[in-house]
Design a protein around this motif. Structure first.
Motif, PDB file in Angstrom:
ATOM      1  N   ALA A 151       0.837  -1.207   0.000  1.00 38.54           N
ATOM      2  CA  ALA A 151       0.000   0.000   0.000  1.00 38.54           C
ATOM      3  C   ALA A 151       0.868   1.252   0.000  1.00 38.54           C
ATOM      4  CB  ALA A 151      -0.922   0.002   1.211  1.00 38.54           C
ATOM      5  N   ASP A 152       2.001   1.202   0.689  1.00 42.20           N
ATOM      6  CA  ASP A 152       2.906   2.353   0.695  1.00 42.20           C
ATOM      7  C   ASP A 152       3.485   2.605  -0.696  1.00 42.20           C
ATOM      8  OD1 ASP A 152       2.542   2.771   3.398  1.00 42.20           O
ATOM      9  OD2 ASP A 152       4.315   1.594   3.972  1.00 42.20           O
ATOM     10  N   ALA A 168       0.821   4.244  -2.736  1.00 42.03           N
ATOM     11  CA  ALA A 168       0.634   5.636  -2.317  1.00 42.03           C
ATOM     12  C   ALA A 168       1.732   6.529  -2.901  1.00 42.03           C
ATOM     13  CB  ALA A 168       0.632   5.734  -0.801  1.00 42.03           C
ATOM     14  N   LEU A 169       2.961   6.039  -2.909  1.00 45.00           N
ATOM     15  CA  LEU A 169       4.060   6.819  -3.488  1.00 45.00           C
ATOM     16  C   LEU A 169       3.884   6.995  -4.993  1.00 45.00           C
ATOM     17  CD1 LEU A 169       7.140   5.399  -1.582  1.00 45.00           C
ATOM     18  CD2 LEU A 169       6.243   7.721  -1.474  1.00 45.00           C
ATOM     19  N   GLY A 226       1.034   6.960  -6.621  1.00 45.59           N
ATOM     20  CA  GLY A 226      -0.079   7.886  -6.797  1.00 45.59           C
ATOM     21  C   GLY A 226       0.322   9.324  -6.545  1.00 45.59           C
ATOM     22  N   ALA A 227       1.128   9.546  -5.504  1.00 45.28           N
ATOM     23  CA  ALA A 227       1.588  10.902  -5.204  1.00 45.28           C
ATOM     24  C   ALA A 227       2.467  11.435  -6.330  1.00 45.28           C
ATOM     25  CB  ALA A 227       2.341  10.919  -3.885  1.00 45.28           C
ATOM     26  N   THR A 251       0.287  12.390  -9.229  1.00 47.88           N
ATOM     27  CA  THR A 251      -0.439  13.624  -8.920  1.00 47.88           C
ATOM     28  C   THR A 251       0.449  14.842  -9.142  1.00 47.88           C
ATOM     29  OG1 THR A 251      -1.813  12.472  -7.313  1.00 47.88           O
ATOM     30  CG2 THR A 251      -1.695  14.867  -7.112  1.00 47.88           C
TER      31      THR A 251
END
Length: 62
Positions: free
Chosen positions: A25-26, A29-30, A32-33, A36
């Motif tokens: 999940a981390d 998240a990275l 996705g960031a 973005t």
């Protein structure tokens, strides 16, 4: 996702092994960031480009 890593126990041939790893999940998240930030950068650059084009059109009309 598979990652190749060198087998350090066998120094004669330097065999490569494939190790299976899962995306955590981390990691997601990275990723996705990062996407973005990249999207925001392109949005900013498009706004700068529109502003430049608008200034050029005003100069041509004058």
């Amino acid at each position: 996702m598979a990652i190749r890593s060198k087998n350090k126990k066998n120094s004669s041939g330097g065999n490569n092994t494939i190790t299976n790893t899962e995306v955590t999940a981390d990691d997601l998240a990275l990723i996705g960031a990062g996407l973005t930030v990249l999207g925001d950068l392109f949005a900013f650059l498009s706004l700068v480009k529109v502003r430049e084009e608008t200034k050029d059109e005003e100069k041509e009309k004058s």
